[in-house]
Design a protein around this motif. Sequence first.
Motif, PDB file in Angstrom:
ATOM      1  N   SER B 112       0.827  -1.214   0.000  1.00  0.00           N
ATOM      2  CA  SER B 112       0.000   0.000   0.000  1.00  0.00           C
ATOM      3  C   SER B 112       0.854   1.254   0.000  1.00  0.00           C
ATOM      4  O   SER B 112       0.559   2.227  -0.698  1.00  0.00           O
ATOM      5  N   GLN B 113       1.912   1.227   0.821  1.00  0.00           N
ATOM      6  CA  GLN B 113       2.806   2.390   0.860  1.00  0.00           C
ATOM      7  C   GLN B 113       3.379   2.653  -0.537  1.00  0.00           C
ATOM      8  O   GLN B 113       3.315   3.767  -1.046  1.00  0.00           O
ATOM      9  N   ALA B 114       3.914   1.604  -1.142  1.00  0.00           N
ATOM     10  CA  ALA B 114       4.563   1.743  -2.447  1.00  0.00           C
ATOM     11  C   ALA B 114       3.550   2.128  -3.523  1.00  0.00           C
ATOM     12  O   ALA B 114       3.795   3.013  -4.343  1.00  0.00           O
ATOM     13  N   ASN B 115       2.406   1.468  -3.508  1.00  0.00           N
ATOM     14  CA  ASN B 115       1.392   1.682  -4.542  1.00  0.00           C
ATOM     15  C   ASN B 115       0.846   3.104  -4.500  1.00  0.00           C
ATOM     16  O   ASN B 115       0.723   3.780  -5.520  1.00  0.00           O
ATOM     17  N   SER B 116       0.530   3.591  -3.294  1.00  0.00           N
ATOM     18  CA  SER B 116      -0.049   4.925  -3.200  1.00  0.00           C
ATOM     19  C   SER B 116       1.007   5.995  -3.495  1.00  0.00           C
ATOM     20  O   SER B 116       0.697   7.032  -4.086  1.00  0.00           O
ATOM     21  N   LEU B 117       2.268   5.711  -3.115  1.00  0.00           N
ATOM     22  CA  LEU B 117       3.343   6.650  -3.450  1.00  0.00           C
ATOM     23  C   LEU B 117       3.514   6.721  -4.971  1.00  0.00           C
ATOM     24  O   LEU B 117       3.630   7.807  -5.548  1.00  0.00           O
ATOM     25  N   ALA B 118       3.509   5.554  -5.600  1.00  0.00           N
ATOM     26  CA  ALA B 118       3.661   5.511  -7.063  1.00  0.00           C
ATOM     27  C   ALA B 118       2.558   6.327  -7.741  1.00  0.00           C
ATOM     28  O   ALA B 118       2.823   7.113  -8.655  1.00  0.00           O
ATOM     29  N   LEU B 119       1.332   6.156  -7.273  1.00  0.00           N
ATOM     30  CA  LEU B 119       0.207   6.914  -7.844  1.00  0.00           C
ATOM     31  C   LEU B 119       0.398   8.416  -7.655  1.00  0.00           C
ATOM     32  O   LEU B 119       0.068   9.223  -8.527  1.00  0.00           O
ATOM     33  N   ALA B 120       0.937   8.786  -6.481  1.00  0.00           N
ATOM     34  CA  ALA B 120       1.100  10.207  -6.165  1.00  0.00           C
ATOM     35  C   ALA B 120       2.060  10.905  -7.127  1.00  0.00           C
ATOM     36  O   ALA B 120       1.994  12.116  -7.311  1.00  0.00           O
ATOM     37  N   LEU B 121       2.975  10.134  -7.736  1.00  0.00           N
ATOM     38  CA  LEU B 121       3.954  10.744  -8.653  1.00  0.00           C
ATOM     39  C   LEU B 121       3.336  11.215  -9.960  1.00  0.00           C
ATOM     40  O   LEU B 121       3.904  12.061 -10.643  1.00  0.00           O
ATOM     41  N   ILE B 122       2.204  10.620 -10.309  1.00  0.00           N
ATOM     42  CA  ILE B 122       1.670  10.834 -11.651  1.00  0.00           C
ATOM     43  C   ILE B 122       1.065  12.235 -11.782  1.00  0.00           C
ATOM     44  O   ILE B 122       0.218  12.632 -10.999  1.00  0.00           O
ATOM     45  N   ASP B 123       1.528  12.944 -12.788  1.00  0.00           N
ATOM     46  CA  ASP B 123       1.091  14.319 -13.021  1.00  0.00           C
ATOM     47  C   ASP B 123      -0.162  14.310 -13.899  1.00  0.00           C
ATOM     48  O   ASP B 123      -0.131  14.686 -15.062  1.00  0.00           O
ATOM     49  N   SER B 124      -1.246  13.833 -13.312  1.00  0.00           N
ATOM     50  CA  SER B 124      -2.502  13.704 -14.048  1.00  0.00           C
ATOM     51  C   SER B 124      -3.618  13.710 -13.017  1.00  0.00           C
ATOM     52  O   SER B 124      -3.426  13.267 -11.893  1.00  0.00           O
ATOM     53  N   PRO B 125      -4.807  14.206 -13.382  1.00  0.00           N
ATOM     54  CA  PRO B 125      -5.875  14.271 -12.383  1.00  0.00           C
ATOM     55  C   PRO B 125      -6.404  12.895 -11.964  1.00  0.00           C
ATOM     56  O   PRO B 125      -7.090  12.779 -10.955  1.00  0.00           O
ATOM     57  N   LEU B 126      -6.070  11.840 -12.713  1.00  0.00           N
ATOM     58  CA  LEU B 126      -6.625  10.529 -12.391  1.00  0.00           C
ATOM     59  C   LEU B 126      -5.708   9.422 -12.891  1.00  0.00           C
ATOM     60  O   LEU B 126      -5.346   9.404 -14.059  1.00  0.00           O
ATOM     61  N   ALA B 127      -5.344   8.514 -11.995  1.00  0.00           N
ATOM     62  CA  ALA B 127      -4.483   7.402 -12.394  1.00  0.00           C
ATOM     63  C   ALA B 127      -4.880   6.148 -11.632  1.00  0.00           C
ATOM     64  O   ALA B 127      -5.327   6.218 -10.493  1.00  0.00           O
ATOM     65  N   VAL B 128      -4.760   5.010 -12.288  1.00  0.00           N
ATOM     66  CA  VAL B 128      -5.054   3.740 -11.629  1.00  0.00           C
ATOM     67  C   VAL B 128      -3.908   2.764 -11.856  1.00  0.00           C
ATOM     68  O   VAL B 128      -3.068   2.966 -12.728  1.00  0.00           O
ATOM     69  N   THR B 129      -3.897   1.699 -11.053  1.00  0.00           N
ATOM     70  CA  THR B 129      -2.853   0.692 -11.158  1.00  0.00           C
ATOM     71  C   THR B 129      -3.242  -0.355 -12.194  1.00  0.00           C
ATOM     72  O   THR B 129      -4.375  -0.824 -12.201  1.00  0.00           O
ATOM     73  N   GLY B 130      -2.303  -0.687 -13.063  1.00  0.00           N
ATOM     74  CA  GLY B 130      -2.548  -1.740 -14.037  1.00  0.00           C
ATOM     75  C   GLY B 130      -1.885  -3.043 -13.645  1.00  0.00           C
ATOM     76  O   GLY B 130      -2.511  -4.088 -13.559  1.00  0.00           O
ATOM     77  N   VAL B 131      -0.581  -2.962 -13.370  1.00  0.00           N
ATOM     78  CA  VAL B 131       0.195  -4.155 -13.050  1.00  0.00           C
ATOM     79  C   VAL B 131       1.118  -3.841 -11.884  1.00  0.00           C
ATOM     80  O   VAL B 131       1.570  -2.705 -11.739  1.00  0.00           O
ATOM     81  N   ALA B 132       1.383  -4.834 -11.050  1.00  0.00           N
ATOM     82  CA  ALA B 132       2.365  -4.663  -9.979  1.00  0.00           C
ATOM     83  C   ALA B 132       3.176  -5.942  -9.826  1.00  0.00           C
ATOM     84  O   ALA B 132       2.610  -7.032  -9.789  1.00  0.00           O
ATOM     85  N   ASN B 133       4.490  -5.792  -9.792  1.00  0.00           N
ATOM     86  CA  ASN B 133       5.364  -6.923  -9.471  1.00  0.00           C
ATOM     87  C   ASN B 133       6.165  -6.545  -8.239  1.00  0.00           C
ATOM     88  O   ASN B 133       6.888  -5.549  -8.260  1.00  0.00           O
ATOM     89  N   VAL B 134       6.014  -7.317  -7.177  1.00  0.00           N
ATOM     90  CA  VAL B 134       6.673  -6.919  -5.931  1.00  0.00           C
ATOM     91  C   VAL B 134       7.472  -8.071  -5.331  1.00  0.00           C
ATOM     92  O   VAL B 134       7.190  -9.239  -5.587  1.00  0.00           O
TER      93      VAL B 134
END
Lengths: 186, 186
Positions: B112-134
Motif C-alpha cells: 500500500s505504501q509503495a502503490n499509493s506513493l507511485a500513484l502520487a507521482l503521476i502528473d494527471s488528475p486521475l491514475a489507476v494501477t494496471g500491473v504490480a510486481n513486488v
Amino acid sequence: MARVKKKERQELLMQTVKEKPFLTDEELAKALEVSVQTIRLDRLELGIPELRGRIRRMAETAQNKVKSIASGEVVGELIDLELGRSGISLLRVTEDMVFARSQIAKGYYMFSQANSLALALIDSPLAVTGVANVKYKVPVHVGEKLIAKAEIVRVRGNKYFVWVKTRNDTQEVFRAKFILVSLGES
Amino acid sequence: MARVKKKERQELLMQTVKEKPFLTDEELAKALEVSVQTIRLDRLELGIPELRGRIRRMAETAQNKVKSIASGEVVGELIDLELGRSGISLLRVTEDMVFARSQIAKGYYMFSQANSLALALIDSPLAVTGVANVKYKVPVHVGEKLIAKAEIVRVRGNKYFVWVKTRNDTQEVFRAKFILVSLGES
C-alpha cells in the motif's frame, strides 16, 4: 405433472446454490425463471438458508481451518478453505475503500484480499509473502462483491506458488500470482 | 583552529541532513562522531529543525503537490514529491500492522505504501494501477521506519512505469514495479 416440475425445479435450485453459492434470491429467481417467492418457499422446504446464512455457515467452517495466520486476518470473508489446496473469500467494496476523486477502489484492497487468502491456504503454522505479480483488469466500484478464488498450483520445498483470480458479478477484475514461503516446521 | 573545525563540522552536518533527512540527533551524533548535545547546538545555530519538524516541513511541501489522488490517501507520510519524476514516503510499522502469530508486518502495508506513493507521482488528475510486481526481501517488524523511494522510469503514452524501493534503517526490505495508467486528460 406439477409435482415432477417442482421436484426438478428444486433439484436445479440445489445444484445452482451449490455451484454459485453467492447468488441472492432475486438472482436465483432470474436464473431459474421463477418468482422470488417460489425460490423462498423452495429454500424453506429444502432447508437452504438465505444468502447471508449460507455465507455465515460457510465462513464458520472455513475460518476454523486456517493455520498460517489468524483467521480474522483474512481480508474479506473467508468462505471456503481446503487447507493446502484452495480457498474462496468475499469482499464487499464499501465507501471507505475507494479513492475520493475517482470513486475507483484502491488497488491494495484487492491485493490484500488476495494476499491474505493465499496465506490462509498454507498448511503451516507460519508463512510469509516472497513475491507477488498482480494485474488489475477492470476498475472496481462501491457496492461490488468481489469473489477471490485461490489455488496452490505448485509446491517446491517450503515455497508455495498460489494463483488468485478475483471476479465481480460479471467478470474477472483482478488476478495475482504469489510465491509464499512457509517458515514454520510442518 | 576550533572555529574552523566547527565550521567544517556544521557544513558536514548540513550535508548529512540533506542527504539523510531521517536520521535522529543520536544517529547524527554517531555519524559525525560528536556528542548529541553538539548536534543540538549546531542545529539551533544553523536553524535546522529536529527530525520531527524536518519531516513535517517536508511533508507539507510534498502533500500540496499531489494531483492524481488525494494527498491524505498516500499510505504513510509523503515526505518528498517531484511530480512526474520521484517521491519519498515514510511509514512507521505499528502493532496493528503485524500478524499476531508471527509479529511480521502484513505484506500489504508495504504494498500500500509503495502503490499509493507511485500513484502520487503521476502528473494527471486521475491514475489507476494496471500491473504490480513486488518482492519482499526481509521480514519487517514493529518499530521499524520504512522509507519508500519511488521513481518514474519510463512513460509510454498514458502508461507510467514506476519503481519503488523500500528500506528500513539498515537494508532494503521490499521493492515494487508498477505500471500505472493515467485516465484523466492532462
